[in-house]
Write an enzyme that holds these catalytic residues in place. Structure first.
Site, PDB file in Angstrom:
ATOM      1  N   ASP A  75       0.866  -1.171   0.000  1.00 12.89           N
ATOM      2  CA  ASP A  75       0.000   0.000   0.000  1.00 12.89           C
ATOM      3  C   ASP A  75       0.909   1.229   0.000  1.00 12.89           C
ATOM      4  O   ASP A  75       2.098   1.158   0.360  1.00 12.89           O
ATOM      5  CB  ASP A  75      -0.934  -0.005   1.214  1.00 12.89           C
ATOM      6  CG  ASP A  75      -2.239   0.733   0.930  1.00 12.89           C
ATOM      7  OD1 ASP A  75      -2.259   1.566   0.014  1.00 12.89           O
ATOM      8  OD2 ASP A  75      -3.227   0.473   1.622  1.00 12.89           O
ATOM      9  N   GLU A  78     -17.432  10.012   5.124  1.00 12.54           N
ATOM     10  CA  GLU A  78     -16.871   8.700   5.452  1.00 12.54           C
ATOM     11  C   GLU A  78     -16.004   8.240   4.295  1.00 12.54           C
ATOM     12  O   GLU A  78     -16.371   8.353   3.130  1.00 12.54           O
ATOM     13  CB  GLU A  78     -17.965   7.661   5.756  1.00 12.54           C
ATOM     14  CG  GLU A  78     -18.861   7.256   4.615  1.00 12.54           C
ATOM     15  CD  GLU A  78     -19.690   6.019   4.925  1.00 12.54           C
ATOM     16  OE1 GLU A  78     -19.455   5.350   5.948  1.00 12.54           O
ATOM     17  OE2 GLU A  78     -20.586   5.713   4.126  1.00 12.54           O
TER      18      GLU A  78
END
Length: 891
Positions: free
Chosen positions: A276, A641
Site C-alpha cells: 500500500d 466517510e
C-alpha cells in the site's frame, strides 16, 4: 502468421513449459533481442531483459512510477490505477454502485458483467493515453481493486469499498470481479486485478500507519483469510496488496508469514505483491521495526513485497552496498513485475493484442449506462414497507426533502470516475413522476452538524435557463478552453442543462471524446482549463434572489453585463460566493459564468435561493405539509466517510464514524417531517450500516440506496414507483443504536457480524423485502449421513405467491448442532438470486462439500478440519429468516 511461425511458436511454448530454452530464442546475429521477440515465451523474454539491466535500472522499475530506460527501449510505466466500481480517477468513465452496493445485489452474474465493462473501458482509456504518449498515474493496466477486507465494524469509513461482513459472499463477489478484469485471449491478459489489503485491515483509519492488529489464529483463518485465498486459488488474481498496519507484530507489507508462508507456500501464489502506498516507509518511520529506509526496503523485498508504491525502494542500492540484500534477491521480485508487463502486452505491437483494438467509444457507451442503472436497481434494499410503496399516480404532490436528495457525491462514494450525466435522486424522481404529479424539493438541513456546505443552495434547474433568447433548448451554452484566459476559439462547445459538475482528475470533455464528438487530441486538459457559460436566465417570481456559485479555483458571474461575483483567485478548496439580485418574473436576463480550474478535482455549481426563502427546516416543513407523501433522502456521502480523511464533525473522525446513528441534524428533521402527519418514505444514501431505530418504528418505508452510481437517481425512482421490484439484501448487519459495539481497534470477531453476534439486530445480514411474496417448500437433501469428501445436493422449491413478478435471494446457511469447539454461530454457504413470474415455482439447487462448507480452523493441528457430528442446513430469506431446515450427520 505463416505455418513456419505457427510451428516455431508451438515449439517455444513446449520448451518454455518444460523449462527448456528454445534455440530460436537464443541471441542470434541479425535477430532482435529475445525480450523484443514476441515469438519467445514471456518467461524467456523477462529473463533476457532482466539480464541486460543495471542494478540502478532494476531498482527504478520496482516503484510505482517506473521511469523509461531509453537504451533498452523500455517506456515509462505507472503501476497505480484504481477500478473499485468503475475506472477511477482517469476522467470520464461509467460509475457503477459502490462495492458495498454491488454486494447487496447478491448477484454474481451481475458482478461479472460489471467487471467486464470496467475492463473494456480500462483498456480503451489506456490505449488512448498511450496514443498521446501519456503514461501517468491512473492510466495503466494494473488495477488495485477489489478490496476484499472484511467489514467487521460499521464504524470503518472504508467499509463501503468492501463486499460486506461475510467471507463467503466477499469471496463469491470478488472472484467474479477478478475474472471479469483478468480475461485472456489465450496469450495476453486484459488487465491485472489486485486483492487488497492483505490480510487483516479494517480500521481505524486514524492510526493505520502504526497500528498492530492482533487477530486470533481462528479469526485469521476463518474470517480474514478465506476471501483472499479464494481470489488466489479460484480466480488466479495476479496481484496482492499488503496493508499499512502490522499483523501480530509484522508489517503487513513485509511479513514473512503472510507474504511467504501463507500466500506463496501454502496457497501457491505466483503473481506479484505491491505495498500500500508508503507502507514500506511506515516500517521504519512509524512501526519502528527497523531504523532506516535501506533496512525497511531490504526487509520488504526479502519477505515478498515486489513493488513499492512510494519511493522507499530507492534505498535498495544502499541496502545492496551494505549487504542487507543481494542483487539476486532483487531479481526475483523484479522478474515478477517484468513478466506481468509482458503478459499484458506492453512491450509488443498493439496490433498483436486484441484488447488494444477496443475503441475509445466504448467508454460510457449507452449499454454501460443501462448496466449501471440495472446494477443500482438490483442493489437497493427495501428494509421496511407498510404498504405505502410503490407510489401511485393518485399521489399528486411529492415532497423530496433531505441533504443528499440532489447531491452528486451521494451517488459516488469513493474511488470513482467522472460520469457524463449523473442522475441524482431528486432528478430521478422528477423524471419518473407520472404526468400531473408535482415534485417539490427542499434540502432542509446540512449533512452533519457544524458543516458549512458550499453546495447547500438549490441548483438552478434547466427550465429557467436558455442558451439564447430565441432557443427552445434548456440550459446554457458552454464554451470550453485550454488555459484560464479564454484565448482563441473554444476547443469544444455544447449546451449544459445544469451547471453542476464534479470532474475528478479528468477532462470536462472526456464524455465528448467518448461520443466521438471531438478527437482526443482536441480534448480540454484535465487541469488548467476554463469554461464560459452564457445564455438567458428567467425568474419564476419577482423579488430579491440570492444567486451563488460554488467552485474549486476561480469564478466570475455576470448578470446583464454587470459583474456580480468575482473570485478569480486560485483556491484548491471548494468555496461559495453569492450576490443578491432583484429579478422580475417572466423577464429574461443575460447571464455569463466564467470558471477556471488549475488543479485536480474541478467542481462548479450555479445555484440560487428564491425571494423570501425561509430557513431550510421551515421551507422543508411547508412543502411537507402540502404534500401527499414525503420522500426523505439522507444519510451519508463520501465527503464524511472514507479513507484517512480530515473530517472531524460530531459522529465522525478521520474518515471513520464514532456514532452509527443517522446524524442528529437529519434525525431532528426526519422527526419533524413525520409530525406533519404525512406518510414518510426514507431513502438512505450510505456506505455503511445506520442505526435507524426511530425510522424503523415510525417511517412508512425505508430504502437503502447505498452510493448507487451514475444512474442511482433513476434506480431509486424505479423502485419508488414500482417499475422495478426491489430484491437487494443487506451484506452487513444493521445494529440497534443502543448496541454496545466492541472496541473498534479490537480485531477479535467476538460479538461481531451475524456469524458471532449474540444480540438482536435492527436489521439482520441478508435482510431485504420485495413487493412480491415468496413461499419456500419441499426442502430435499440427497443424503443426510455424509463423509467429509461427499457432495450434498440441496434442493428447495420457491413459489412467487403474489400477482407481480420479482426476484428472491435464496440463502443457505450451515449451523453446527451441539457445538464442542468454539466456532461461528452459522455461516452463509450458498445464495441464488432467482427471478420468478407471478405464480411461478422454481427449484433452486445448492451443492455443498463438508470439507469446504463445514470446516473450522483447528488450533492444535494448525489446519482446517471438519468435526464429526450434526449440522443444521438452513434455507431462508435472511440469516434470521429461516424458512426451512434439515439436519445432516458427518461421519
Amino acid at each position: 502468421m505463416n505455418s513456419t511461425t505457427v510451428l516455431r511458436s508451438a515449439i517455444f511454448s513446449v520448451c518454455s513449459l518444460f523449462g527448456i530454452q528454445a534455440i530460436a530464442c537464443e541471441t542470434q546475429p541479425n535477430q532482435p533481442a529475445i525480450y523484443k521477440n514476441p515469438d519467445c515465451s514471456f518467461e524467456a523474454r523477462a529473463d533476457d531483459l532482466l539480464a541486460r539491466m543495471t542494478l540502478e535500472e532494476k531498482i527504478s522499475q520496482m516503484m510505482n512510477a517506473a521511469p523509461a530506460i531509453p537504451r533498452l527501449q523500455i517506456p515509462a510505466y505507472e503501476w497505480w490505477n484504481e477500478a473499485l466500481h468503475g475506472v477511477a480517477r482517469a476522467g470520464a468513465a461509467t460509475v457503477f454502485p459502490q462495492a458495498i452496493g454491488l454486494a447487496a445485489s447478491f448477484d454474481t452474474h451481475l458482478m461479472g458483467d460489471v467487471a467486464s465493462v470496467i475492463s473494456d473501458e480500462a483498456r480503451a482509456k489506456h490505449h488512448d493515453f498511450i496514443s498521446r504518449d501519456s503514461r501517468l498515474r491512473y492510466q495503466g493496466l494494473t488495477f488495485w481493486s477489489p478490496n476484499v477486507n472484511i467489514f467487521r465494524d460499521p464504524r470503518w469509513g472504508r467499509g463501503q469499498e468492501t463486499y460486506g461482513e461475510d467471507p463467503f459472499l466477499t469471496a463469491a463477489m470478488g472472484v467474479e470481479f477478478v475474472k471479469g478484469l483478468q480475461q485472456t485471449d489465450g496469450k495476453y491478459r486484459k488487465l491485472d486485478a489486485t486483492a487488497k489489503h492483505f490480510a487483516v485491515h479494517s480500521g481505524p483509519e486514524a492510526n493505520r500507519h502504526e497500528f498492530n492488529a492482533k487477530p486470533s489464529e481462528r479469526d485469521l483463518y476463518e474470517t480474514y483469510l478465506p476471501a483472499f485465498r479464494a481470489l488466489v486459488q479460484d480466480a488466479n488474481v495476479k496481484s496482492v496488496m499488503g496493508a499499512y498496519n502490522r499483523v501480530n507484530g509484522e508489517s503487513a507489507s513485509a511479513s514473512q508469514r503472510l507474504l511467504q508462508d501463507i500466500l506463496r507456500k501454502d496457497w501457491g501464489f505466483k503473481g506479484y505483491v505491491v505495498s500500500d502506498c508508503d507502507s514500506v516507509e511506515d516500517i521504519y518511520l512509524f512501526h519502528k521495526i527497523v531504523p532506516t529506509a535501506a533496512e525497511a526496503a531490504a526487509l520488504a523485498v526479502k519477505t515478498g513485497d515486489d513493488l513499492n508504491c512510494g519511493k522507499t525502494y530507492a534505498a535498495l542500492k544502499e541496502a545492496v552496498d551494505k549487504k542487507l540484500i543481494t542483487e539476486q534477491e532483487i531479481d526475483v521480485s523484479l522478474k515478477r513485475l517484468l513478466l506481468t508487463r509482458f503478459e499484458l502486452g506492453m512491450f509488443d505491437d498493439a496490433k498483436k493484442v486484441i484488447w488494444a483494438r477496443i475503441p475509445y467509444s466504448v467508454n460510457q457507451d449507452s449499454s454501460h449506462d443501462q448496466l449501471a442503472r440495472r446494477a443500482a436497481q438490483k442493489s437497493i434494499v427495501l428494509l421496511k414497507n407498510n404498504g405505502i410503496l410503490p407510489l401511485s399516480s393518485k399521489q399528486k404532490n411529492i415532497a423530496v426533502i433531505g441533504p443528499t436528495s440532489d447531491e452528486i457525491m451521494s451517488l459516488l462514494g469513493n474511488y470513482y470516475g467522472t460520469p457524463a450525466a449523473p442522475v441524482t435522486i431528486l432528478q430521478g424522481v422528477r423524471a419518473a413522476a407520472p404526468a400531473g404529479t408535482q415534485v417539490n424539493y427542499a434540502r432542509g438541513v446540512d449533512l452533519v452538524e457544524g458543516r458549512d456546505d458550499p453546495r447547500a443552495a438549490p441548483i438552478i434547474e434547466p427550465s429557467y435557463l436558455r442558451p439564447d433568447a430565441n432557443s427552445k433548448e434548456q440550459g446554457l451554452k458552454g464554451e470550453y478552453f485550454r488555459g484560464r484566459d479564454f484565448a482563441g476559439k473554444p476547443i469544444f462547445t455544447r449546451i449544459d442543462s445544469r451547471i453542476s459538475f464534479r470532474w475528478d482528475r479528468g477532462s470536462p470533455t472526456d464524455d465528448a471524446v467518448a461520443r466521438g464528438e471531438i478527437k482526443t487530441a482536441d480534448a480540454v486538459p484535465a487541469d488548467n482549463f476554463s469554461v464560459r457559460w452564457t445564455g438567458q436566465l428567467t425568474a419564476p417570481t419577482s423579488g430579491a434572489y440570492e444567486i451563488s456559485v460554488a467552485a474549486n479555483d476561480g469564478m466570475r458571474l455576470y448578470i446583464n453585463g454587470a459583474l456580480v461575483i468575482d473570485s478569480w483567485d486560485l483556491s484548491a478548496r471548494l468555496q461559495s460566493k453569492s450576490a443578491k439580485i432583484d429579478l422580475q418574473a417572466g423577464k429574461s436576463y443575460a447571464i455569463k459564468l466564467e470558471y477556471f480550474e488549475d488543479i485536480r478535482d474541478a467542481e462548479v455549481r450555479l445555484s440560487w435561493r428564491l425571494p423570501n426563502s425561509k430557513p431550510g427546516v421551515e421551507e422543508a416543513l411547508d412543502l411537507a405539509k402540502a404534500a401527499d407523501v414525503i420522500v426523505f433522502v439522507g444519510g451519508l456521502t463520501g465527503d464524511v466517510e472514507g479513507e484517512e480523511m480530515t473530517v472531524n464533525y460530531p459522529g465522525f473522525a478521520g474518515g471513520d464514524r464514532t456514532d452509527i446513528h443517522l446524524p442528529q441534524v437529519q434525525q431532528r428533521l426526519l422527526e419533524s417531517l413525520k409530525a406533519t402527519g404525512k406518510p414518510v418514505v426514507v431513502v438512505l444514501t450510505t456506505g455503511s450500516a445506520l442505526a435507524v431505530d426511530w425510522a424503523k418504528k415510525n417511517a412508512d418505508a425505508i430504502l437503502v440506496a447505498w452510493y448507487s452510481g451514475q444512474r442511482g437517481g433513476n434506480a431509486v425512482a424505479d423502485v419508488l414507483w414500482g417499475t422495478e421490484n426491489p430484491a437487494g439484501r443487506l451484506p452487513i448487519t444493521f445494529y440497534k443504536g443502543d448496541e454496545k459495539l466492541p472496541a473498534f481497534d479490537d480485531y477479535s470477531m467476538h460479538n461481531r457480524t451475524y456469524r458471532y453476534f449474540t444480540g438482536e439486530a435492527l436489521y439482520p445480514f441478508g435482510h431485504g423485502l420485495s413487493y412480491s411474496e415468496f413461499k419456500y417448500s419441499n426442502l430435499k437433501l440427497n443424503k443426510k449421513a455424509v463423509r467429509k469428501q461427499d457432495e450434498i445436493q440441496v434442493a428447495v422449491d420457491i413459489t412467487n405467491t403474489s400477482n407481480r413478478d420479482g426476484d428472491e435471494v435464496v440463502q443457505l446457511y450451515a449451523q453446527p448442532v451441539a457445538v464442542k469447539k468454539e466456532q461461528a454461530i452459522k455461516n452463509l454457504r450458498g445464495f441464488v438470486r432467482v427471478h420468478l413470474k407471478a405464480g411461478e415455482t422454481q427449484t433452486v439447487h445448492f451443492t455443498l462439500k463438508p470439507n469446504k462448507a463445514l470446516i473450522r480452523y483447528d488450533l492444535a493441528s494448525k489446519q482446517y478440519v471438519v468435526d464429526k457430528g450434526k449440522y443444521q442446513l438452513q434455507v431462508g430469506a435472511s440469516s434470521s429468516d429461516v424458512r426451512l431446515h434439515d439436519v445432516i450427520s458427518v461421519k
